[in-house]
Design a protein around this motif. Structure first.
Motif, PDB file in Angstrom:
ATOM      1  N   GLY A  98      27.380  43.830  -0.422  1.00 39.24           N
ATOM      2  CA  GLY A  98      26.615  43.270   0.508  1.00 39.24           C
ATOM      3  C   GLY A  98      26.935  43.797   1.959  1.00 39.24           C
ATOM      4  N   SER A  99      26.240  43.062   2.903  1.00 41.75           N
ATOM      5  CA  SER A  99      26.723  43.394   4.332  1.00 41.75           C
ATOM      6  C   SER A  99      26.972  41.751   5.002  1.00 41.75           C
ATOM      7  CB  SER A  99      25.472  43.977   5.043  1.00 41.75           C
ATOM      8  OG  SER A  99      24.426  43.076   4.815  1.00 41.75           O
ATOM      9  N   ARG A 100      27.988  41.986   5.632  1.00 44.31           N
ATOM     10  CA  ARG A 100      28.455  40.755   6.468  1.00 44.31           C
ATOM     11  C   ARG A 100      27.320  40.319   7.577  1.00 44.31           C
ATOM     12  NH1 ARG A 100      33.836  43.205   7.719  1.00 44.31           N
ATOM     13  NH2 ARG A 100      35.014  42.991   5.804  1.00 44.31           N
ATOM     14  N   LEU A 101      27.429  39.043   7.851  1.00 45.36           N
ATOM     15  CA  LEU A 101      26.321  38.532   8.516  1.00 45.36           C
ATOM     16  C   LEU A 101      26.337  39.011  10.204  1.00 45.36           C
ATOM     17  CD1 LEU A 101      23.841  36.582   8.923  1.00 45.36           C
ATOM     18  CD2 LEU A 101      25.419  34.990   9.526  1.00 45.36           C
ATOM     19  N   LEU A 145      30.471  35.374   6.201  1.00 39.26           N
ATOM     20  CA  LEU A 145      29.188  35.323   5.338  1.00 39.26           C
ATOM     21  C   LEU A 145      28.736  36.726   5.083  1.00 39.26           C
ATOM     22  CD1 LEU A 145      27.977  32.604   7.662  1.00 39.26           C
ATOM     23  CD2 LEU A 145      28.409  32.227   5.165  1.00 39.26           C
ATOM     24  N   ILE A 146      28.541  36.979   3.818  1.00 39.85           N
ATOM     25  CA  ILE A 146      28.059  38.198   3.252  1.00 39.85           C
ATOM     26  C   ILE A 146      26.684  37.993   2.559  1.00 39.85           C
ATOM     27  CG2 ILE A 146      28.283  40.135   1.347  1.00 39.85           C
ATOM     28  CD1 ILE A 146      31.248  39.743   1.778  1.00 39.85           C
ATOM     29  N   ARG A 147      25.782  38.899   3.061  1.00 41.23           N
ATOM     30  CA  ARG A 147      24.282  38.724   2.420  1.00 41.23           C
ATOM     31  C   ARG A 147      24.487  39.695   1.230  1.00 41.23           C
ATOM     32  NH1 ARG A 147      20.490  35.305   2.921  1.00 41.23           N
ATOM     33  NH2 ARG A 147      20.465  35.546   5.193  1.00 41.23           N
ATOM     34  N   ARG A 148      24.298  39.184  -0.130  1.00 40.97           N
ATOM     35  CA  ARG A 148      24.559  39.972  -1.340  1.00 40.97           C
ATOM     36  C   ARG A 148      23.393  40.996  -1.600  1.00 40.97           C
ATOM     37  NH1 ARG A 148      26.929  36.162  -5.470  1.00 40.97           N
ATOM     38  NH2 ARG A 148      24.529  35.114  -5.452  1.00 40.97           N
ATOM     39  N   HIS A 149      23.612  41.958  -2.034  1.00 41.82           N
ATOM     40  CA  HIS A 149      22.438  42.790  -2.099  1.00 41.82           C
ATOM     41  C   HIS A 149      21.571  42.640  -3.356  1.00 41.82           C
ATOM     42  CE1 HIS A 149      24.304  46.518   0.434  1.00 41.82           C
ATOM     43  NE2 HIS A 149      24.147  45.288   0.987  1.00 41.82           N
ATOM     44  N   LEU A 154      23.333  34.518   0.455  1.00 39.71           N
ATOM     45  CA  LEU A 154      24.395  34.479   1.135  1.00 39.71           C
ATOM     46  C   LEU A 154      25.653  34.040   0.462  1.00 39.71           C
ATOM     47  CD1 LEU A 154      23.682  32.646   4.838  1.00 39.71           C
ATOM     48  CD2 LEU A 154      24.154  35.190   4.602  1.00 39.71           C
ATOM     49  N   VAL A 155      26.627  34.840   0.593  1.00 37.42           N
ATOM     50  CA  VAL A 155      27.945  34.398   0.086  1.00 37.42           C
ATOM     51  C   VAL A 155      28.899  33.946   0.830  1.00 37.42           C
ATOM     52  CG1 VAL A 155      29.728  34.986  -1.680  1.00 37.42           C
ATOM     53  CG2 VAL A 155      27.389  35.945  -1.943  1.00 37.42           C
ATOM     54  N   LEU A 156      29.818  32.910   0.885  1.00 35.98           N
ATOM     55  CA  LEU A 156      30.813  32.131   1.705  1.00 35.98           C
ATOM     56  C   LEU A 156      32.147  32.955   0.980  1.00 35.98           C
ATOM     57  CD1 LEU A 156      31.676  30.539   4.155  1.00 35.98           C
ATOM     58  CD2 LEU A 156      31.538  28.502   2.656  1.00 35.98           C
ATOM     59  N   ILE A 157      32.815  33.140   2.100  1.00 37.52           N
ATOM     60  CA  ILE A 157      33.982  34.025   1.565  1.00 37.52           C
ATOM     61  C   ILE A 157      35.072  33.318   2.612  1.00 37.52           C
ATOM     62  CG2 ILE A 157      32.937  36.202   0.784  1.00 37.52           C
ATOM     63  CD1 ILE A 157      34.250  37.566   3.488  1.00 37.52           C
ATOM     64  N   MET A 311      28.269  48.509   2.415  1.00 43.96           N
ATOM     65  CA  MET A 311      28.856  47.381   1.383  1.00 43.96           C
ATOM     66  C   MET A 311      30.147  46.592   1.980  1.00 43.96           C
ATOM     67  SD  MET A 311      28.898  49.451  -2.275  1.00 43.96           S
ATOM     68  CE  MET A 311      30.098  50.781  -1.800  1.00 43.96           C
ATOM     69  N   GLY A 312      30.160  45.276   2.038  1.00 41.66           N
ATOM     70  CA  GLY A 312      30.879  44.755   2.557  1.00 41.66           C
ATOM     71  C   GLY A 312      31.833  43.975   1.517  1.00 41.66           C
TER      72      GLY A 312
END
Length: 617
Positions: A98-101, A145-149, A154-157, A311-312
């Protein structure tokens, strides 16, 4: 290092990042079929003396326990492994594509209010789960925070800076304060108590509020001054068009004094969910440009987008004290771009917005009244265009104030004000998600018939959308229609094989019918799938007590209380179980604890009275 297998199974593909305390690598797990990718975090121990190694081992053990506990949530990376090798420490985690916010929140490019509200709700929903596990994240910021493709969520890391509240011997039960003496976090997103090394749950709420203010103003938080008298952030001047209800919620989230904030993410989420529907507005005003694809056009917001993006990786943060320079920390030096392997360039951003000039508006005001009909038709004709713009990267905002004054040849009261819900005009997959969230909001408000109708609309939009079926199941339980609820939960499980919440809700429906053994089996399955879910342990303990298995009920309830000590029902069930075992003193203690949490909780009042009468107090 690249020539060997880490832990005997992880083959390094490339380094992702490096900081003062850790390094992260993208790896293949050669022990599993198809060699799936994951992310390895290595703690860099500079000094190998015994004391330093013990401290490093303690930090990594803590992070591993927390990640294992929290990784059952679908929007938190799962922990794959935790090992020590040659006095080095490693965590293996799920890889998130994904890509980071941080790529989406650009300086000088404020988001629309609608988009900010939806972002805050999504972050707070994840954080509510984290706080429910008695964990403070301490480093909420865009780069974590990553926006999963694959699904647009959103995914909290980055749980390297977490604090487990219940692990502190100096815990303040009322405030959640801990005895931490080192300030950990990122400058600009840390409230004053966190600088002092005493984070609370509300410290995370503060960070989420700052995230919202940053998106709404387009400004880094370090550039927003404090009021010299109150010490509150003077951010409203940079977002003069923000609505009063949203501004009030954000103000409370970022209060200087933690006692004036929402105490946990759940309370902040409830306040946001009670705001007016952000996708409603008046027709015929203004379009606000918000490029939803992020920096240089990267980062899909919706599932199904075919835009190629960077890709993050899933990276975990090391404890970083007072990280400056906007929101960066030493862990995130790598900014993947189109030159990086496997990344394709995306289409460029669209042109800036164009608005109607005062001269054109003045000319319009001189036309005859019949032009109003033409204008109205033109406005309605632009709705399809507006939706297309929103879908491709615009957010539609409406400003009723633009209808006032002498610009237009009519008063606002003379013109109908239709409410346009753009969510209903979305493509099917996105419409299903939107309607399901609306159903969740209605359900939380106790508007069960309306919620059921909304979930049904979501299912009609996308017949395999599992969360809508779960919403139907929960709503039908609330309406005392358990047979239909079971069918809805079965549909949810058919479309999502791993769905602990649906298992638990099906158990609720079985329990509502009096089928306690069937309910118990479902609760036990939920516990195995998601050990961190407090509600399933409470359900299990309650059913065991109904079955007369009080000792087992106590064991289950103790698991629930370990995950959430603030449930009056959990303490009351424990009291009922100890009462059944003739442990009357324990029953009184449990009932009094329940009444401290909720003085009006009738079952606890009744239990305490019975116990006191029995022992003659």
């Amino acid at each position: 290092m690249d020539q060997t297998l880490l832990g005997g199974r992880y083959q390094v593909i490339r380094r992702l990042g490096s900081g003062g305390f850790s390094r992260t690598f993208l790896v293949n797990d050669v022990h599993l079929p198809n060699h799936p990718r994951c992310v390895i975090k290595q703690l860099k121990v500079q000094d190998k003396d015994t004391g330093t190694l013990d401290m490093a081992r303690r930090l990594f053990d803590t992070e591993a326990r927390v990640l294992y506990q929290l990784g059952s949530h679908p929007q938190i990376p799962a922990l794959m492994a935790h090992f020590e090798e040659d006095q080095e420490f490693y965590l293996a985690q799920e890889y998130i594509e994904g890509s980071r916010l941080s790529r989406h929140v650009e300086e000088g490019k404020p988001w629309s209010e609608t988009r900010v509200v939806l972002l805050l709700q999504e972050v707070l929903e994840i954080l509510s789960f984290v706080h429910g596990q008695q964990v403070i994240h301490r480093d909420i910021k865009p780069s974590n925070l990553i926006r999963r493709h694959r699904d647009g969520k959103l995914v909290l890391i980055d749980f390297g800076a977490v604090k487990q509240v219940t692990s502190s011997p100096l815990l303040d039960a009322e405030t959640g304060a801990t005895n931490i003496t080192v300030a950990i976090g990122t400058h600009g997103y840390m409230p004053n108590e966190q600088y002092a090394g005493k984070p609370r749950f509300s410290s995370d709420v503060y960070a989420v509020g700052i995230l919202g203010i940053r998106a709404l103003t387009g400004m880094y938080p370090q550039k927003i001054d404090e009021d010299p008298i109150t010490s509150e952030l003077a951010w409203r001047q940079y977002a003069p068009e923000v609505s009063s209800p949203l501004a009030t919620v954000l103000d409370k989230m970022v209060r200087y004094d933690f006692r004036d904030r929402y105490p946990t993410a759940q309370e902040a989420l409830a306040a946001l969910q009670n705001l007016p529907n952000p996708l409603h507005g008046l027709v015929g005003t203004q379009i606000y440009r918000t490029w939803m694809k992020g920096t240089r056009g990267r980062g899909p917001t919706f599932p199904g987008d075919d835009t190629n993006t960077a890709m993050g990786p899933t990276e975990t943060t090391e404890p970083t004290a007072f990280a400056d320079d906007q929101d960066s920390t030493s862990l995130f030096p790598v900014d993947l771009d189109s030159s990086h392997s496997g990344v394709l360039a995306a289409s460029p951003p669209v042109e800036p917005k164009r608005s109607m000039t005062p001269g054109l508006m003045s000319a319009f005001s001189k036309r005859h009244s019949w032009l109003l009909m033409l204008a109205t038709g033109a406005v309605l004709g632009t709705l399809g265009l507006g939706l297309g713009l929103w879908r491709s990267g615009f957010t539609i905002g409406f400003q009723p104030a633009l209808l006032s004054g002498n610009v237009l040849p009519f008063q606002r009261a003379e013109v109908p004000s239709p409410l346009i819900d753009f969510g209903l005009l979305l493509p099917a997959e996105e419409k299903a998600v939107y309607l399901s969230r609306q159903g969740d909001r209605l359900w939380s408000q106790g508007r069960y018939p309306d919620a059921l109708a909304t979930y049904n609309e979501s299912v009609a939009a996308q017949s395999d959308y599992a969360p809508a079926y779960l919403g139907r199941c929960k709503t039908l339980i609330s309406l005392k229609r358990p047979i239909e609820a079971i069918a809805a939960c079965d549909d949810a499980l058919a479309y999502s094989t791993y769905y602990p919440a649906a298992l638990r809700s099906k158990g609720n429906a079985e329990e509502q019918q009096g089928k306690l053994l069937a309910a118990l089996a479902l609760y036990e399955s939920t516990n195995r799938q998601m050990p961190a879910m407090f509600e399933a342990w409470l359900d299990r303990g309650r059913v065991l007590q109904k079955l007369g298995r009080s000792a087992e009920a106590i064991a289950a309830i103790d698991q629930a209380i370990a995950r959430n000590r603030e449930s009056a029902e959990a303490w009351t069930v424990r009291g009922e179980a100890t009462w059944a075992l003739n442990r009357y003193d324990q029953a009184i203690i449990a009932s009094e604890k329940a009444l401290q949490l909720d003085p009006d909780y009738a079952p606890a009042q009744d239990l305490r009275q019975r116990a006191r009468e029995t022992i003659g107090r």
